[in-house]
Design a protein around this motif. Sequence first.
Motif, short mmCIF file in Angstrom:
data_model
loop_
_atom_site.label_atom_id
_atom_site.label_comp_id
_atom_site.label_asym_id
_atom_site.label_seq_id
_atom_site.Cartn_x
_atom_site.Cartn_y
_atom_site.Cartn_z
N ALA A 196 0.83 -1.20 0.00
CA ALA A 196 0.00 0.00 0.00
C ALA A 196 0.86 1.25 0.00
CB ALA A 196 -0.92 -0.01 1.22
N LEU A 197 1.98 1.23 0.71
CA LEU A 197 2.89 2.37 0.74
C LEU A 197 3.45 2.64 -0.64
CD1 LEU A 197 4.63 4.48 2.25
CD2 LEU A 197 6.29 2.63 2.67
N SER A 198 3.88 1.60 -1.33
CA SER A 198 4.43 1.77 -2.68
C SER A 198 3.39 2.34 -3.64
CB SER A 198 4.96 0.43 -3.22
OG SER A 198 6.03 -0.05 -2.42
N ARG A 199 2.15 1.86 -3.54
CA ARG A 199 1.09 2.38 -4.40
C ARG A 199 0.82 3.85 -4.10
NH1 ARG A 199 -1.35 -2.70 -3.19
NH2 ARG A 199 -2.66 -1.67 -1.61
N ALA A 200 0.84 4.20 -2.81
CA ALA A 200 0.58 5.59 -2.43
C ALA A 200 1.66 6.51 -2.99
CB ALA A 200 0.52 5.71 -0.91
N ILE A 201 2.92 6.09 -2.90
CA ILE A 201 4.01 6.92 -3.43
C ILE A 201 3.85 7.12 -4.93
CG2 ILE A 201 6.51 7.01 -3.80
CD1 ILE A 201 6.83 5.49 -1.15
N LEU A 202 3.50 6.05 -5.64
CA LEU A 202 3.32 6.17 -7.09
C LEU A 202 2.16 7.10 -7.43
CD1 LEU A 202 3.91 2.51 -8.38
CD2 LEU A 202 5.29 4.55 -8.87
N GLU A 203 1.06 6.98 -6.71
CA GLU A 203 -0.09 7.84 -6.99
C GLU A 203 0.22 9.31 -6.73
OE1 GLU A 203 -4.01 6.79 -5.78
OE2 GLU A 203 -3.55 4.63 -5.65
N VAL A 204 0.97 9.59 -5.66
CA VAL A 204 1.35 10.98 -5.37
C VAL A 204 2.22 11.52 -6.49
CG1 VAL A 204 2.66 12.47 -3.81
CG2 VAL A 204 1.14 10.73 -2.87
N ARG A 205 3.15 10.72 -6.97
CA ARG A 205 4.02 11.17 -8.07
C ARG A 205 3.21 11.38 -9.35
NH1 ARG A 205 8.73 7.24 -9.02
NH2 ARG A 205 9.13 8.86 -10.60
N GLN A 206 2.26 10.50 -9.59
CA GLN A 206 1.47 10.62 -10.83
C GLN A 206 0.61 11.88 -10.84
OE1 GLN A 206 -0.64 6.91 -10.98
NE2 GLN A 206 1.18 5.71 -11.58
N ARG A 207 0.16 12.36 -9.67
CA ARG A 207 -0.64 13.59 -9.64
C ARG A 207 0.23 14.84 -9.59
NH1 ARG A 207 -0.41 15.75 -4.66
NH2 ARG A 207 -0.32 14.42 -2.80
N GLY A 208 1.57 14.67 -9.60
CA GLY A 208 2.46 15.82 -9.64
C GLY A 208 3.02 16.24 -8.31
#
Length: 575
Positions: free
Chosen positions: A506-518
Amino acid sequence: MFSNPVRPSVSGAIRTCRSAFVGIFIVSAVLNVLMLTGPIFMLQVYDRVLASGSVPTLLVLSAITIGLYGLSGILDILRSKALLRVSMRVYTSLTNPVLRANIRLPVMLGGKSAGLHPNRDLDTIRRFLGSPGPSSIFDLPFMPFYFLLIFVMHSALGFLALAGGAVIFLLVVFNEYSSRTTTKEVGQTTAAQSKVMETARRNAEVVGAMGMTGRLSQRYGELVTPYFYAQQQATDRSNFYSSTIKLLRMMLQSAMLGLGAYLAIRQEISGGVMIASSIIMARALSPIEQAVSHWPSFVASRQAMGRLNQVLLQCDVDRGLQGLPLPKGDLSIEEMATSAPAEPVVLLQDVALTLKAGDGLGVIGGSGSGKTSFARALVGVWPVLKGAIRLDGSTIDQWTEDERGRFIGYLPQDVELFDGTVADNIARFDKDADVVSIVAAAKLAGVHNLVAGLPDGYNTMIGDGGARLSAGQRQRIGLARALYGNPFLIVLDEPNSNLDVEGEQALSRAILEVRQRGGIVVVVAHRSSALLSVNKLLIIQGGRQVAFGDKDQLLTNVSILNGSMQSGKALANAV
């Protein structure tokens, strides 16, 4: 415009009650005039009623006297209520500044803030303002009025009263100078006792599990002895001066009667003047006696006011601009150096890097290398001694503290939750938070199902410090709190130290989502799994930046890392 144009202070809060103090002074003036009711009644009874034998005159005088005493009682009650309301107004006007100071002190002064307790100082001031102590201070200016009346009756009586008042005033001055040190010592030893007590309470599990109760009790007992002697010395000294002044007042009252009797025998004054002068002198000295009895609380309040003013001056440093646009482009660090608050030793220096929107930075290095120092400086809780940290070209302190919370998310190593519901903690206690944003943050952190399984879901009370939750649950709720509101910069310090496999995914997914939104994510890590979703790497060793660049490139070239990641090859294989 600047967010804090006026610095809060105790004197400023008291000045806002100026009109109330004027009213209290006027009431005190009327009360002191009404205090002559007894002496005047006595004077009239001795010189008029007894001389004329007129019962109607006695009845009229008695009725007037009872009415004046009733008015005096009503005014005294009103004055006490007014002082209580003044104390509460001062208290409420300083509550928010004191809370901010209480929060900022550890950040600004570090360990040096241990002996400072602005909330206790404010409570000391509140208790004194609401006590009878200020009433005696308001009565002191009317002492010359009483002495003048005695002089009008007879100059010899006036000189005796004045001499007695001078001696008592000198005793008050001696009491003032002798009580300063002991009162300060009592405050210091009380603070030391409270520190031991709070530390033991906060670490009750460790204390109980490892048999430290006896040792801490012994340490606490060692602090009780100096507190006992300091308190005993302060109380003994206060009681000595209070008893001495009381004894002197009684002696002066008898001396006044004796002198009055002598003058009455010589036909220089009447019997009524003899009695009235004695009562007036007792009234003139009464405010001093009351002031001495309340002197310890007065001294403690004055010292608390000095400390609180200094603390509020030090901690009122939020000079940010209202309405400054929130960052959304880049983060740049220019030869930054930092240290713990109020400490001379530089813990991290020579850090220089640039991150763009959508970047994820992993920070690695051995224990004590400066990784956490970097994270704390990045979110603005540790001072930047050299260089600068800029978001879209502006340093962090150019935003107000409240607005910084809109674009910064922070997950520290030791996750602390507050007494309240899960939703309150995730929303950072924002009263205007909507359920959609709270649930979105929880889902992004992968904690929604966990929260939904709690007895009351998002309304579950978790207790002070998150006592009802495991370390992993607290960490995941702390991650949701950091992600709440979609902040631009998110700093995570050891975010997977207590997570299981599901939590790390879940942590890895959260980091990716934050990066994807800028957004920009900075992850301080010992375990390599936390670095799966970052694209940049910063290596810190010995309090200095060793390398910075693309993660894949550094993992190929770097071969010396401390801690659990001893080589670039091992880390590359893990990632």
